[in-house]
Motif scaffolding. Sequence first.
Motif, PDB file in Angstrom:
ATOM      1  N   THR A 253      23.718 -12.952  55.804  1.00  0.00           N
ATOM      2  CA  THR A 253      22.762 -12.021  55.340  1.00  0.00           C
ATOM      3  C   THR A 253      21.366 -12.706  55.685  1.00  0.00           C
ATOM      4  N   HIS A 254      21.500 -14.105  55.185  1.00  0.00           N
ATOM      5  CA  HIS A 254      20.052 -14.833  55.216  1.00  0.00           C
ATOM      6  C   HIS A 254      19.539 -15.020  56.566  1.00  0.00           C
ATOM      7  N   LEU A 255      20.770 -15.523  57.584  1.00  0.00           N
ATOM      8  CA  LEU A 255      20.216 -16.016  58.806  1.00  0.00           C
ATOM      9  C   LEU A 255      19.886 -14.978  59.886  1.00  0.00           C
ATOM     10  N   ARG A 256      20.565 -13.522  59.361  1.00  0.00           N
ATOM     11  CA  ARG A 256      20.291 -12.394  60.166  1.00  0.00           C
ATOM     12  C   ARG A 256      18.726 -11.952  59.835  1.00  0.00           C
ATOM     13  N   ARG A 257      18.106 -12.526  59.006  1.00  0.00           N
ATOM     14  CA  ARG A 257      16.600 -12.124  58.818  1.00  0.00           C
ATOM     15  C   ARG A 257      15.822 -12.889  59.983  1.00  0.00           C
ATOM     16  N   TYR A 258      16.390 -13.775  60.359  1.00  0.00           N
ATOM     17  CA  TYR A 258      15.706 -14.567  61.514  1.00  0.00           C
ATOM     18  C   TYR A 258      16.239 -14.266  63.011  1.00  0.00           C
ATOM     19  N   PHE A 259      17.564 -14.274  63.217  1.00  0.00           N
ATOM     20  CA  PHE A 259      18.087 -14.099  64.460  1.00  0.00           C
ATOM     21  C   PHE A 259      19.650 -13.651  64.494  1.00  0.00           C
ATOM     22  N   PRO A 260      19.892 -12.746  65.544  1.00  0.00           N
ATOM     23  CA  PRO A 260      21.335 -12.355  65.145  1.00  0.00           C
ATOM     24  C   PRO A 260      21.958 -13.635  65.034  1.00  0.00           C
ATOM     25  N   THR A 261      23.087 -13.384  64.130  1.00  0.00           N
ATOM     26  CA  THR A 261      23.969 -14.307  63.713  1.00  0.00           C
ATOM     27  C   THR A 261      25.564 -14.234  64.032  1.00  0.00           C
ATOM     28  N   ILE A 262      26.300 -14.785  64.542  1.00  0.00           N
ATOM     29  CA  ILE A 262      27.813 -14.660  64.655  1.00  0.00           C
ATOM     30  C   ILE A 262      28.514 -15.792  64.240  1.00  0.00           C
ATOM     31  N   PRO A 263      29.514 -15.682  63.158  1.00  0.00           N
ATOM     32  CA  PRO A 263      30.198 -16.413  62.542  1.00  0.00           C
ATOM     33  C   PRO A 263      31.465 -16.749  63.581  1.00  0.00           C
ATOM     34  N   VAL A 283      40.642 -18.513  65.094  1.00  0.00           N
ATOM     35  CA  VAL A 283      39.844 -19.279  66.019  1.00  0.00           C
ATOM     36  C   VAL A 283      39.760 -18.129  67.443  1.00  0.00           C
ATOM     37  N   ALA A 284      40.659 -17.677  67.658  1.00  0.00           N
ATOM     38  CA  ALA A 284      40.946 -16.631  68.837  1.00  0.00           C
ATOM     39  C   ALA A 284      40.199 -15.376  68.505  1.00  0.00           C
ATOM     40  N   SER A 285      40.216 -14.611  67.247  1.00  0.00           N
ATOM     41  CA  SER A 285      39.329 -13.452  67.223  1.00  0.00           C
ATOM     42  C   SER A 285      37.818 -13.865  67.013  1.00  0.00           C
ATOM     43  N   THR A 286      37.464 -14.947  66.532  1.00  0.00           N
ATOM     44  CA  THR A 286      35.877 -15.152  66.472  1.00  0.00           C
ATOM     45  C   THR A 286      35.366 -15.709  67.831  1.00  0.00           C
ATOM     46  N   SER A 287      36.131 -16.475  68.569  1.00  0.00           N
ATOM     47  CA  SER A 287      35.626 -16.695  69.856  1.00  0.00           C
ATOM     48  C   SER A 287      35.652 -15.551  70.840  1.00  0.00           C
ATOM     49  N   ALA A 288      36.527 -14.670  70.626  1.00  0.00           N
ATOM     50  CA  ALA A 288      36.903 -13.485  71.569  1.00  0.00           C
ATOM     51  C   ALA A 288      35.629 -12.490  71.256  1.00  0.00           C
ATOM     52  N   ALA A 289      35.145 -12.525  70.166  1.00  0.00           N
ATOM     53  CA  ALA A 289      33.970 -11.775  69.688  1.00  0.00           C
ATOM     54  C   ALA A 289      32.626 -12.239  70.194  1.00  0.00           C
ATOM     55  N   LEU A 294      28.787 -11.945  74.539  1.00  0.00           N
ATOM     56  CA  LEU A 294      27.922 -12.352  75.798  1.00  0.00           C
ATOM     57  C   LEU A 294      27.845 -11.682  77.066  1.00  0.00           C
ATOM     58  N   LYS A 295      29.274 -10.967  76.965  1.00  0.00           N
ATOM     59  CA  LYS A 295      29.559 -10.158  78.233  1.00  0.00           C
ATOM     60  C   LYS A 295      28.653  -8.775  78.260  1.00  0.00           C
ATOM     61  N   SER A 296      28.538  -8.519  76.947  1.00  0.00           N
ATOM     62  CA  SER A 296      27.815  -7.177  76.838  1.00  0.00           C
ATOM     63  C   SER A 296      26.223  -7.639  77.110  1.00  0.00           C
ATOM     64  N   PHE A 297      25.851  -8.613  76.669  1.00  0.00           N
ATOM     65  CA  PHE A 297      24.334  -9.244  77.192  1.00  0.00           C
ATOM     66  C   PHE A 297      24.193  -8.983  78.514  1.00  0.00           C
ATOM     67  N   GLU A 536      21.346  -5.609  72.313  1.00  0.00           N
ATOM     68  CA  GLU A 536      21.674  -6.065  73.515  1.00  0.00           C
ATOM     69  C   GLU A 536      22.890  -6.847  73.557  1.00  0.00           C
ATOM     70  N   PHE A 537      23.298  -7.330  72.598  1.00  0.00           N
ATOM     71  CA  PHE A 537      24.840  -8.178  72.389  1.00  0.00           C
ATOM     72  C   PHE A 537      25.863  -7.389  71.792  1.00  0.00           C
ATOM     73  N   LYS A 538      25.349  -5.993  71.479  1.00  0.00           N
ATOM     74  CA  LYS A 538      26.319  -5.146  70.863  1.00  0.00           C
ATOM     75  C   LYS A 538      26.769  -5.627  69.601  1.00  0.00           C
ATOM     76  N   LEU A 539      25.862  -6.112  68.782  1.00  0.00           N
ATOM     77  CA  LEU A 539      26.658  -6.960  67.433  1.00  0.00           C
ATOM     78  C   LEU A 539      26.741  -5.896  66.353  1.00  0.00           C
ATOM     79  N   ASP A 540      26.425  -4.560  66.638  1.00  0.00           N
ATOM     80  CA  ASP A 540      26.666  -3.541  65.627  1.00  0.00           C
ATOM     81  C   ASP A 540      28.019  -3.674  65.003  1.00  0.00           C
ATOM     82  N   GLY A 541      28.964  -3.837  65.871  1.00  0.00           N
ATOM     83  CA  GLY A 541      30.353  -3.774  65.207  1.00  0.00           C
ATOM     84  C   GLY A 541      30.551  -5.093  64.162  1.00  0.00           C
ATOM     85  N   LEU A 542      29.785  -6.147  64.650  1.00  0.00           N
ATOM     86  CA  LEU A 542      29.863  -7.387  63.882  1.00  0.00           C
ATOM     87  C   LEU A 542      28.888  -7.448  62.898  1.00  0.00           C
TER      88      LEU A 542
END
Length: 558
Positions: A253-263, A283-289, A294-297, A536-542
Amino acid sequence: MGGITKPGKPKSKRGTTRLRHKIEKASNAKQRKQRKLAKKNPEWRSKLKKDPGIPNLFPYKEKLLHQIEADRERRKEEQQRRKEMAKAAKTGTDEKAEEEMDADDGDLIDFDDDEMEGIDEDADDVDESNPMAALIASARKAAAKYDKELQSGSDMDEDDEDSDDDEDADDRAGAIEVPGGATSRKAFDKVFKQVVEQADVVLYVLDARDPEGTRSRDVERSVMAAASGGKRLILILNKVDLVPPKVLRGWLTHLRRYFPTIPLRASNPAPNAQTFNHKDMSVASTSAALFRALKSFAASRNLKRAVSVGVIGYPNVGKSSVINALLSRLGGSRGGSSHAACPAGAEAGVTTSIRRVKIDSKLTLLDSPGIVFPSTSDVGSNPNAFKPKNQIEAHAHLVLLNAVPPKAIDDPIPAVQLLLKRLAPRQDLMDRLAAVYDLPPLMPNPNTGDQTTDFLVQVARKRGRLGRGGVPNINAAAMTVVTDWRDGRIQGWNEAPVLAVAPAPVAGEKPTESKTQDSEAIVPDQKEIVTEWAKEFKLDGLWGFGDAEEEVPEVEMS
Ligand SMILES: Nc1nc2c(ncn2[C@@H]2O[C@H](COP(=O)(O)OP(=O)(O)OP(=O)(O)O)[C@@H](O)[C@H]2O)c(=O)[nH]1
């Protein structure tokens, strides 16, 4: 009389040369034989191994001697009791005594274990006439056992690549001297500059245990300066397995005030690390996300050339692991370490020192991470950064950020002191720290209020970090603690800063958030930018990642 010698008598008592040589030869042979025998004699060795005892200057000498003495007394009493009972059993007059003796055998083993603080049952094998030697030997055995455990843990690691990474990381860490002025700094700075210049998307990796501590406003500004040209900055919150879900939510929540943030969990944890069980965050699911984002971008850009992705961050935050996680998604070829042979898809004709690995026709990865070195100006410009009191504390802070290579840590004790200071307000974390070293609850020293020395003496004894005469080597113990902290065996984290909320919301209206605590916004329209970029990164789901209310699960030992 004088001077006249009788004819026929020898003039001198001196023997012949032949005889003298014969005697010399026999004497040498005898000495050789004695030396040979002496070497075979076991007494010769034991004489040399004389225990020097505890030096008078050692502050805990009294305590240690008392303990040894009590140990000896109790052992004697036990022996005496056993003897008496054995005697009674032999005469057959007292069957009960025999039973008791059996039970007592168990007690005796327990007793030995306790006395040796559970270090090693084999400790009984050592010379009992010298308790000090026994104590040292058992502690050393415990240290060897622990080191072996760690070793086998890393051998058993499912992902060989990880241990390779560790080695690589250590090698590279060794190559870097203390941040702030080594010759190799220039080379690292050059790579960093190239990554930022060449990347369309800069992945800025932060350590989830201390995101603000591993975040540099200067770096963000330098990337943002090129944002109008289409460059994007994404924060990667890595090592999420080392913080509880609630803490992770706060930081997202805090970091997303500055930049898109992916766990992200870029890699499996080190052996014996204490991790948290996060739902859907392997490891697999977060790196896949991350890969999907990146592919969406790349698709949204629809350029004729491939979009390039660069990775930057503080030392040890997991930059190489992020690169490897992305490379591992290449069909068939396991990314391996960042020093692996360049995959076949790599573009030719790259003139810089940075290699580009083609992931697909739309995406390229710059496979050398840009290292961000902590700088004092960050502390000034980042309101959430730790403010050290003095130079020693500043260095200790860097050590806890794992930004100082182990070889460059001359004195790890201030880092342990700072760690204890940070953990002290959280009794649960202090209890877990004690549990890591199998210690009783940690109490501050009533005289000094500080517990660092007491804690390190106990760690040294438990982990066999002992010097001559069994003196606890608190420097080595502190280094052990620093390494355990680095590898996540000790739990600890910073909480996200709480956003101030306007005091009294008008009835029927939503409470309005005041400005973030970071008064110096990077660009005026940060919120809008974050929303636009997230699209751009289709992060809405995330976007809602981690927002759902969850119970903090039990700590899980990896
Ligand atoms: N628990 C946990 N450990 C991680 C994770 N990602 C990386 N690590 C560990 O963090 C350590 C550092 O990882 P690296 O990828 O070498 O970090 P780096 O930023 O490239 O390090 P430098 O090359 O020193 O700058 C390694 O021991 C990794 O196994 C993660 O998601 N969780």
